[in-house]
Design an enzyme around this catalytic site. Structure first.
Site, PDB file in Angstrom:
ATOM      1  N   CYS A   1     -48.116  13.485   8.359  1.00 34.44           N
ATOM      2  CA  CYS A   1     -48.621  14.570   9.205  1.00 34.44           C
ATOM      3  C   CYS A   1     -47.436  15.087  10.012  1.00 34.44           C
ATOM      4  O   CYS A   1     -46.288  14.872   9.623  1.00 34.44           O
ATOM      5  CB  CYS A   1     -49.793  14.111  10.072  1.00 34.44           C
ATOM      6  SG  CYS A   1     -49.428  12.823  11.276  1.00 34.44           S
ATOM      7  N   GLY A   2     -47.683  15.758  11.119  1.00 30.83           N
ATOM      8  CA  GLY A   2     -46.557  16.298  11.878  1.00 30.83           C
ATOM      9  C   GLY A   2     -45.676  15.199  12.455  1.00 30.83           C
ATOM     10  O   GLY A   2     -44.456  15.259  12.392  1.00 30.83           O
ATOM     11  N   THR A   3     -46.320  14.189  13.029  1.00 33.79           N
ATOM     12  CA  THR A   3     -45.580  13.104  13.676  1.00 33.79           C
ATOM     13  C   THR A   3     -45.730  11.751  12.993  1.00 33.79           C
ATOM     14  O   THR A   3     -44.956  10.833  13.282  1.00 33.79           O
ATOM     15  CB  THR A   3     -46.091  12.914  15.118  1.00 33.79           C
ATOM     16  OG1 THR A   3     -47.495  12.602  15.042  1.00 33.79           O
ATOM     17  CG2 THR A   3     -45.891  14.168  15.957  1.00 33.79           C
TER      18      THR A   3
ATOM     19  N   HIS B   1     -42.271  -8.350   8.221  1.00 37.39           N
ATOM     20  CA  HIS B   1     -42.894  -9.104   9.308  1.00 37.39           C
ATOM     21  C   HIS B   1     -44.362  -8.753   9.535  1.00 37.39           C
ATOM     22  O   HIS B   1     -45.130  -9.597   9.979  1.00 37.39           O
ATOM     23  CB  HIS B   1     -42.138  -8.867  10.625  1.00 37.39           C
ATOM     24  CG  HIS B   1     -40.799  -9.542  10.652  1.00 37.39           C
ATOM     25  ND1 HIS B   1     -40.059  -9.689  11.802  1.00 37.39           N
ATOM     26  CD2 HIS B   1     -40.063 -10.117   9.660  1.00 37.39           C
ATOM     27  CE1 HIS B   1     -38.923 -10.331  11.524  1.00 37.39           C
ATOM     28  NE2 HIS B   1     -38.899 -10.583  10.232  1.00 37.39           N
ATOM     29  N   ASN B   2     -44.737  -7.501   9.301  1.00 37.39           N
ATOM     30  CA  ASN B   2     -46.103  -7.060   9.639  1.00 37.39           C
ATOM     31  C   ASN B   2     -46.990  -6.881   8.416  1.00 37.39           C
ATOM     32  O   ASN B   2     -48.159  -6.535   8.557  1.00 37.39           O
ATOM     33  CB  ASN B   2     -46.069  -5.753  10.436  1.00 37.39           C
ATOM     34  CG  ASN B   2     -45.069  -5.766  11.571  1.00 37.39           C
ATOM     35  OD1 ASN B   2     -44.133  -4.979  11.589  1.00 37.39           O
ATOM     36  ND2 ASN B   2     -45.243  -6.665  12.503  1.00 37.39           N
TER      37      ASN B   2
ATOM     38  N   ARG C   1     -42.392  16.566  11.072  1.00 37.48           N
ATOM     39  CA  ARG C   1     -41.714  17.321  12.124  1.00 37.48           C
ATOM     40  C   ARG C   1     -40.738  16.434  12.896  1.00 37.48           C
ATOM     41  O   ARG C   1     -40.156  16.867  13.893  1.00 37.48           O
ATOM     42  CB  ARG C   1     -42.747  17.930  13.083  1.00 37.48           C
ATOM     43  CG  ARG C   1     -43.637  18.968  12.403  1.00 37.48           C
ATOM     44  CD  ARG C   1     -44.788  19.406  13.311  1.00 37.48           C
ATOM     45  NE  ARG C   1     -45.625  20.400  12.636  1.00 37.48           N
ATOM     46  CZ  ARG C   1     -46.870  20.685  13.015  1.00 37.48           C
ATOM     47  NH1 ARG C   1     -47.423  20.064  14.049  1.00 37.48           N
ATOM     48  NH2 ARG C   1     -47.563  21.595  12.351  1.00 37.48           N
TER      49      ARG C   1
ATOM     50  N   HIS D   1     -45.031 -15.394  10.123  1.00 38.75           N
ATOM     51  CA  HIS D   1     -45.626 -14.060  10.262  1.00 38.75           C
ATOM     52  C   HIS D   1     -47.063 -14.012   9.748  1.00 38.75           C
ATOM     53  O   HIS D   1     -47.835 -13.154  10.132  1.00 38.75           O
ATOM     54  CB  HIS D   1     -44.767 -13.026   9.536  1.00 38.75           C
ATOM     55  CG  HIS D   1     -43.357 -13.010  10.026  1.00 38.75           C
ATOM     56  ND1 HIS D   1     -43.029 -12.631  11.305  1.00 38.75           N
ATOM     57  CD2 HIS D   1     -42.204 -13.369   9.421  1.00 38.75           C
ATOM     58  CE1 HIS D   1     -41.726 -12.745  11.469  1.00 38.75           C
ATOM     59  NE2 HIS D   1     -41.199 -13.194  10.339  1.00 38.75           N
TER      60      HIS D   1
HETATM   61  C1  RB5 Z   1     -50.997  19.175  13.385  1.00 49.37           C
HETATM   62  O1  RB5 Z   1     -50.580  20.239  14.143  1.00 49.37           O
HETATM   63  C2  RB5 Z   1     -50.549  17.856  14.017  1.00 49.37           C
HETATM   64  O2  RB5 Z   1     -51.254  17.626  15.191  1.00 49.37           O
HETATM   65  C3  RB5 Z   1     -50.724  16.712  13.064  1.00 49.37           C
HETATM   66  O3  RB5 Z   1     -50.042  16.972  11.892  1.00 49.37           O
HETATM   67  C4  RB5 Z   1     -50.215  15.345  13.490  1.00 49.37           C
HETATM   68  O4  RB5 Z   1     -48.916  15.428  13.957  1.00 49.37           O
HETATM   69  C5  RB5 Z   1     -51.068  14.544  14.352  1.00 49.37           C
HETATM   70  O5  RB5 Z   1     -50.756  13.394  14.684  1.00 49.37           O
END
Ligand code: RB5
Length: 147
Positions: free
Chosen positions: A66-68, A99-100, A110, A134
């Site tokens: 996703c974005g993050t 380990h996890n 992004r 672990h």
């Molecule tokens: C979408 O804009 C963004 O919120 C999503 O991709 C993500 O980063 C959420 O965690």
């Protein structure tokens, strides 16, 4: 039998997911893409839950973009038996496996560029769980398992 990688993304992660799917195929993985398949705005939990269900069912390991990487990891980690790691560096990706015993990698399109993301994925897929001390710690992650 080919190792399976179940992949999913929202619109923000679509392009990177496709690049990483190619990387995984090059490593011999059979890739199953649960979507999204367009750049239309969509909701990341819808894909996180599909990938998490497949991973919890033992169908393979997962990749969520996703974005993050954060929203995907939060949603996927609601599933019993799923250990999703949001990684933006190679070392964390390696350790999440060793380990996890992480079984889902979450990446932020992004946050990291495609070159680094490919290295993160290769590190994740190339490592395995060390077990030993672990094992007990990973068992304690499940709320019902406090022994
Ligand atoms: C979408 O804009 C963004 O919120 C999503 O991709 C993500 O980063 C959420 O965690």
């Amino acid at each position: 039998m080919a190792k399976a990688l179940i992949v999913g993304s929202d619109h923000a992660g679509l392009a990177l997911k496709r690049e990483l799917a190619h990387v995984a195929e090059g490593l011999g993985y059979e890739v199953r893409d649960v979507g999204t398949h367009t750049t239309d705005s969509t909701d990341y939990p819808d894909y996180a839950h599909q990938v998490a269900n497949a991973v919890a069912a033992g169908e393979g390991v997962g990749l969520l973009v996703c974005g993050t990487g954060v929203g995907m990891s939060i949603a996927a980690n609601r599933h019993s038996g799923v250990r999703a790691a949001a990684c933006s560096d190679v070392y964390s990706a390696m350790m999440s496996r060793q380990h996890n015993d992480a079984n889902v990698l979450c990446v932020g399109a992004r946050v990291v560029g495609p070159g680094l993301a490919a290295e993160i994925l290769k590190a994740f897929l190339g490592e395995s769980f060390e077990g030993g001390r672990h094992e007990r710690r990973v068992r304690k992650i499940e709320p019902s398992r406090e022994d």
